[in-house]
Design a protein around this motif. Structure first.
Motif, PDB file in Angstrom:
ATOM      1  N   GLY A 310      23.068  47.512  56.281  1.00  0.00           N
ATOM      2  CA  GLY A 310      22.018  48.454  56.662  1.00  0.00           C
ATOM      3  C   GLY A 310      22.231  49.024  58.051  1.00  0.00           C
ATOM      4  N   ARG A 311      21.139  49.306  58.768  1.00  0.00           N
ATOM      5  CA  ARG A 311      21.202  50.023  60.042  1.00  0.00           C
ATOM      6  C   ARG A 311      20.994  49.153  61.271  1.00  0.00           C
ATOM      7  NH1 ARG A 311      16.798  54.383  60.377  1.00  0.00           N
ATOM      8  NH2 ARG A 311      17.649  54.430  62.486  1.00  0.00           N
ATOM      9  N   TYR A 312      20.121  48.166  61.170  1.00  0.00           N
ATOM     10  CA  TYR A 312      19.615  47.508  62.363  1.00  0.00           C
ATOM     11  C   TYR A 312      20.351  46.204  62.683  1.00  0.00           C
ATOM     12  CZ  TYR A 312      15.860  50.940  62.185  1.00  0.00           C
ATOM     13  OH  TYR A 312      15.148  52.113  62.177  1.00  0.00           O
ATOM     14  N   PHE A 313      19.844  45.502  63.729  1.00  0.00           N
ATOM     15  CA  PHE A 313      20.532  44.339  64.286  1.00  0.00           C
ATOM     16  C   PHE A 313      19.596  43.132  64.296  1.00  0.00           C
ATOM     17  CE2 PHE A 313      22.130  48.288  65.912  1.00  0.00           C
ATOM     18  CZ  PHE A 313      23.510  48.162  65.799  1.00  0.00           C
ATOM     19  N   MET A 314      20.164  41.953  64.548  1.00  0.00           N
ATOM     20  CA  MET A 314      19.366  40.732  64.529  1.00  0.00           C
ATOM     21  C   MET A 314      18.230  40.767  65.554  1.00  0.00           C
ATOM     22  SD  MET A 314      20.309  38.867  62.044  1.00  0.00           S
ATOM     23  CE  MET A 314      19.424  37.350  62.424  1.00  0.00           C
ATOM     24  N   GLU A 315      18.470  41.381  66.688  1.00  0.00           N
ATOM     25  CA  GLU A 315      17.422  41.521  67.693  1.00  0.00           C
ATOM     26  C   GLU A 315      16.227  42.275  67.103  1.00  0.00           C
ATOM     27  OE1 GLU A 315      17.079  43.228  72.284  1.00  0.00           O
ATOM     28  OE2 GLU A 315      18.988  43.328  71.205  1.00  0.00           O
ATOM     29  N   ASP A 316      16.504  43.374  66.401  1.00  0.00           N
ATOM     30  CA  ASP A 316      15.436  44.149  65.747  1.00  0.00           C
ATOM     31  C   ASP A 316      14.745  43.323  64.671  1.00  0.00           C
ATOM     32  OD1 ASP A 316      16.216  46.601  67.145  1.00  0.00           O
ATOM     33  OD2 ASP A 316      17.961  46.593  65.824  1.00  0.00           O
ATOM     34  N   PHE A 317      15.519  42.526  63.959  1.00  0.00           N
ATOM     35  CA  PHE A 317      14.981  41.672  62.896  1.00  0.00           C
ATOM     36  C   PHE A 317      13.931  40.714  63.465  1.00  0.00           C
ATOM     37  CE2 PHE A 317      16.016  38.074  59.743  1.00  0.00           C
ATOM     38  CZ  PHE A 317      15.238  38.623  58.734  1.00  0.00           C
ATOM     39  N   TYR A 318      14.237  40.126  64.606  1.00  0.00           N
ATOM     40  CA  TYR A 318      13.289  39.195  65.229  1.00  0.00           C
ATOM     41  C   TYR A 318      12.009  39.910  65.652  1.00  0.00           C
ATOM     42  CZ  TYR A 318      11.208  36.065  68.684  1.00  0.00           C
ATOM     43  OH  TYR A 318      10.334  35.285  69.393  1.00  0.00           O
ATOM     44  N   TYR A 319      12.167  41.070  66.287  1.00  0.00           N
ATOM     45  CA  TYR A 319      10.981  41.804  66.747  1.00  0.00           C
ATOM     46  C   TYR A 319      10.108  42.249  65.569  1.00  0.00           C
ATOM     47  CZ  TYR A 319      13.773  42.109  71.036  1.00  0.00           C
ATOM     48  OH  TYR A 319      14.541  41.810  72.141  1.00  0.00           O
ATOM     49  N   ALA A 320      10.722  42.448  64.408  1.00  0.00           N
ATOM     50  CA  ALA A 320       9.964  42.866  63.225  1.00  0.00           C
ATOM     51  C   ALA A 320       9.228  41.707  62.559  1.00  0.00           C
ATOM     52  CB  ALA A 320      10.901  43.529  62.222  1.00  0.00           C
ATOM     53  N   GLY A 321       9.522  40.497  62.995  1.00  0.00           N
ATOM     54  CA  GLY A 321       8.871  39.326  62.414  1.00  0.00           C
ATOM     55  C   GLY A 321       9.837  38.282  61.909  1.00  0.00           C
ATOM     56  N   ASP A 358       8.357  48.015  59.241  1.00  0.00           N
ATOM     57  CA  ASP A 358       8.856  48.129  57.873  1.00  0.00           C
ATOM     58  C   ASP A 358      10.093  49.007  57.765  1.00  0.00           C
ATOM     59  OD1 ASP A 358       7.709  50.621  58.182  1.00  0.00           O
ATOM     60  OD2 ASP A 358       6.078  50.286  56.754  1.00  0.00           O
ATOM     61  N   GLU A 359      10.568  49.529  58.894  1.00  0.00           N
ATOM     62  CA  GLU A 359      11.882  50.185  58.907  1.00  0.00           C
ATOM     63  C   GLU A 359      12.992  49.134  58.879  1.00  0.00           C
ATOM     64  OE1 GLU A 359      13.001  53.528  59.226  1.00  0.00           O
ATOM     65  OE2 GLU A 359      10.960  54.061  58.602  1.00  0.00           O
ATOM     66  N   VAL A 360      12.678  47.973  59.393  1.00  0.00           N
ATOM     67  CA  VAL A 360      13.671  46.889  59.479  1.00  0.00           C
ATOM     68  C   VAL A 360      13.528  45.921  58.301  1.00  0.00           C
ATOM     69  CG1 VAL A 360      14.520  44.973  60.903  1.00  0.00           C
ATOM     70  CG2 VAL A 360      13.724  47.081  61.988  1.00  0.00           C
ATOM     71  N   ILE A 361      12.299  45.591  57.939  1.00  0.00           N
ATOM     72  CA  ILE A 361      12.044  44.673  56.819  1.00  0.00           C
ATOM     73  C   ILE A 361      11.137  45.389  55.819  1.00  0.00           C
ATOM     74  CG2 ILE A 361      11.245  42.405  56.090  1.00  0.00           C
ATOM     75  CD1 ILE A 361      11.530  41.481  59.002  1.00  0.00           C
TER      76      ILE A 361
END
Length: 571
Positions: A310-321, A358-361
Motif C-alpha cells: 500500500g501507501r503508508y508506513f508503520m509510523e502512520d499505522f501506529y498513529y491510526a490506532g 481510515d486512509e491507513v486502516i
C-alpha cells in the motif's frame, strides 16, 4: 495457602555446597540475599548488538523491562544470545535462525529462570527467540523493538521498499550513484527496524496476534516513549504470568495460530510469515500446514494500507490506532475467546479500539483490496507447495504462461542478468535455482531478483519470477517463492531448462511446467546435484538436518520441545 516453589529455587533454594555456589557467585554482583529467596526470577533475553542495527536501542529497552519486573516483585536478570542483523550478516541471517533458537532454548532451560521476556526486533530475531522459548515452555512474553521513523528524501517519504526501486533506476540509468548515496543518508533516521510492513513488522504483528505480547506491541515506533512504557508494562506482566503459571502452551493454541494467519492477511504481511509460523507451531506442538495459511485466511481482505502492498508506513499505522484496530475489525472472524499475555481475552482487549485514520486502516466492509494474504500454489513444479503474495503482485501476471529463462544459481544470475545478449523477453518467466534451505545454504532473500537490464531499458517493471528462495518483506512483484522441494533436494525445479513452458495460475492455486511425468522422471534420473555439501561445522549440520520450506525450514531434530527440566541438575 501453600507457598509456591519457584523453578529458580532449584538453584537458589538449595542447601549445602550447590546452594552456596549458586548464591555466592550471584551475590558478587552486589545482590542482596533476599532477592534470591523466592521472588520470581525473570530472564530478559536480549538480542542487542552493534552488528544488529535494528536492535541498537535494546539496552535501554531492557532497563525499562527491569523496572516493570522490579515493581511487580520479581528479580530481573538480563542475558545475551546470538543476534541476527539482517542487513549485515552473510551469507544470510536465515542460515542462523535455527542456531539462535538453540541458543535461546538451552540458555533458558539451563538457567534459574521462572519466566522470560524476549527482546526481539530484526527479522529473524523474533521467530528464533519464540521458537527456542516454545521448546522450553515457561511463562514468556515478547517485547518488540519497534519500527524506525519514516525515511525522508527530497521532500518525500522513503523506506526500505524504495531500495528495490532505486536499484532498478540505477541499473536502467535513470538514477545516478551519487543520487543513490543521498537517498541512503535519509533512509534510516532513528533506532528501529524497517519502517514498512516488512518481515520485522510482520513478526511484531504476529506476536501480538498470537497473544504473546501486550496490545500495541506491533506498531509503536522505536523512538517513541510509549515503546519503553510498553516494555515496563511487559516486565510487570511476566511476573503476573509466573504467579498464574501462564505458559506459552496455554496461549499458543491452534485457535491462536488461526487468528495470526487471518491478521497477517489483513495487514499484507511478509511471505516470510509462513515459514516462521510453521516452525513455531511445530515447536509448540500445534498441527499446522502450509495449506492452512492459505485456507484459514480465505475471505480476509487487505485492511492495512501499508507499504509494500500500500501507501503508508508503520509510523502512520501506529498513529491510526495500530494493530488493535485491525483486530477489532476482524473480531467476528477471529477466535475471540483466546487468552493472551495481557491476562484478558482477544474480545475483551480489542472490542473498544478506535480507528483514527481510515486512509491507513480500512473497515472490513470497505477494504483496500479484496485480495490479500499469502496464497499457496501446488503443481508439478512445486509438489509440496510454493507461495506468492498477491497484494504485492501485478494483476496482469496472476494468470500467465511463458518461457522459462533459467539461472542455475545466484552467481549464474548475477553474471547474466545485465548481459545485453541475454535471450529474454518481457513475457518470459525468470527461474532461479539452488537458493533454497540446502542449496544456498540458508534460503536467502533473493527471490525478487532484479529484472534484466535490457528489459528495464524497455520500460518493463514486473515479470513472473520463480525460485526456491525467499524475498524481503519489503519487496514486491509477481514473485513465486519457497518452491518445495527445492532444487538442491531434487525437486522438479532442479530439472527446469531454459525454453520450458511454465504456467502460473494464482486464482487456481497452480504452478505447472509443461512436461509429462515421464519427461520429468527421465530428467531427474539424469540430474546431478551441483551443490557441494559443507565440509564441517554448523553449515554441515544445517544442510544435513534442515527441513524443506513447507515444513518451516527448522531442523528435523528440534521438532517439539524438551520442557524446562535440566537433564543433570547437580555439579
Amino acid at each position: 495457602m501453600e507457598k509456591t516453589i519457584r523453578r529458580s529455587q532449584g538453584w537458589f533454594g538449595r542447601t549445602g555446597k550447590d546452594g552456596f555456589i549458586y548464591r555466592a557467585w550471584m551475590k558478587k554482583q552486589g545482590i542482596a540475599a533476599h532477592e534470591l529467596q523466592g521472588k520470581p526470577v525473570i530472564g530478559i533475553c536480549n538480542t542487542w548488538s552493534e552488528l544488529t542495527p535494528c536492535n541498537s536501542h535494546f539496552r535501554e529497552l531492557a532497563e525499562a523491562v527491569k523496572r516493570g519486573v522490579l515493581e511487580a516483585g520479581g528479580f530481573p536478570v538480563e542475558f545475551p544470545v546470538m543476534s541476527l542483523g539482517e542487513t549485515l550478516i552473510k551469507p544470510t541471517a536465515m542460515l542462523y535462525r535455527n542456531l539462535v533458537s538453540m541458543d535461546v532454548e538451552e540458555s533458558i532451560r539451563a538457567n534459574p529462570l521462572d519466566g522470560v521476556v524476549l527482546l526481539c526486533g530484526c527479522d529473524k530475531t523474533t521467530p528464533a527467540l519464540v521458537m527456542g522459548a516454545c521448546s522450553v515452555d515457561l511463562p514468556t512474553i515478547v517485547v518488540s523493538g519497534g519500527a524506525m521513523l519514516t525515511g525522508r528524501h527530497e521532500g518525500r517519504n522513503i523506506s526500505t521498499s524504495d531500495i528495490w526501486r532505486f536499484s532498478e533506476s540505477v541499473r536502467s540509468g535513470k538514477m545516478t550513484e551519487e543520487a543513490l548515496t543521498l537517498a541512503e543518508a535519509g533512509m534510516c533516521r532513528s533506532d528501529g527496524h524497517c519502517a514498512v510492513m516488512g518481515t520485522a513488522s510482520t513478526m511484531a504483528c504476529m506476536t501480538e496476534a498470537l497473544g504473546i505480547s501486550l496490545p500495541q506491541n506491533a506498531a509503536i515506533p522505536a523512538p517513541d516513549a510509549a515503546r519503553k512504557v510498553l516494555a515496563q508494562l511487559s516486565g510487570s506482566a511476566i511476573v503476573r504470568m509466573v504467579h498464574e503459571d501462564v505458559r506459552l502452551s496455554h496461549i499458543l493454541t491452534r485457535e491462536a495460530f488461526e487468528n495470526a494467519i487471518k491478521v497477517n492477511a489483513a495487514i499484507g504481511g511478509s511471505t516470510n510469515f509462513a515459514i516462521h509460523l510453521l516452525a513455531i507451531a511445530a515447536r509448540i506442538g500445534v498441527q499446522l500446514s502450509l495449506e492452512d495459511i492459505d485456507t484459514v485466511a480465505a475471505g480476509i481482505p487487505l485492511l492495512a494500507n501499508l507499504q509494500p502492498a500500500g501507501r503508508y508506513f508503520m509510523e502512520d499505522f501506529y498513529y491510526a490506532g495500530g494493530l488493535p484496530v485491525v483486530i477489532k475489525e476482524l473480531l467476528p472472524q477471529l477466535h475471540a475467546q483466546c487468552v493472551t499475555a495481557a491476562g484478558a481475552t482477544v474480545q475483551q482487549i480489542y472490542e473498544g479500539c478506535v480507528n483514527y485514520n481510515d486512509e491507513v486502516i480500512a473497515g472490513i466492509q470497505q477494504p483496500f483490496n479484496e485480495v490479500s494474504g499469502i496464497m499457496v500454489l501446488k503443481g508439478n513444479l512445486c509438489e509440496n507447495g510454493a507461495v506468492i503474495k498477491p497484494a504485492a503482485a501485478s494483476a496482469h501476471l496472476m494468470q500467465h504462461t511463458g518461457r522459462a529463462v533459467v539461472f542455475e544459481d545466484i552467481d549464474h544470475y548475477k553474471a547474466l542478468v545485465d548481459d545485453p545478449d541475454l535471450d529474454v523477453q518481457a513475457n518470459d518467466i525468470l527461474v532461479l535455482k539452488n537458493v533454497g534451505p540446502k542449496g544456498y545454504p540458508g534460503m536467502p532473500e533473493v527471490g525478487n531478483m532484479g529484472l534484466p537490464a535490457k528489459l528495464l531499458a524497455q520500460g518493463v517493471t514486473d515479470m513472473v519470477r520463480i525460485s526456491d528462495g525467499r524475498m524481503s518483506g519489503t519487496g514486491f512483484g509477481t514473485v513465486v517463492l519457497h518452491v518445495s522441494p527445492e532444487a538442491a533436494a531434487g525437486g522438479t525445479l532442479a530439472i527446469v531448462q531454459t525454453g520450458d513452458i511454465i504456467t502460473l495460475d494464482v486464482p487456481a492455486r497452480k504452478l505447472e511446467i509443461a512436461l509429462s511425468a515421464e519427461e520429468i522422471a527421465a530428467r531427474k534420473a539424469q540430474w546431478q546435484n551441483a551443490v557441494k555439501p559443507a565440509a564441517r561445522g554448523y553449515v554441515q549440520l544445517y544442510q544435513q538436518h534442515v527441513q524443506q520450506a513447507h515444513l518451516g525450514a527448522d531442523f528435523d531434530f528440534l521438532q517439539g520441545g524438551s520442557g524446562s527440566e535440566v537433564s543433570r541438575d547437580s555439579h
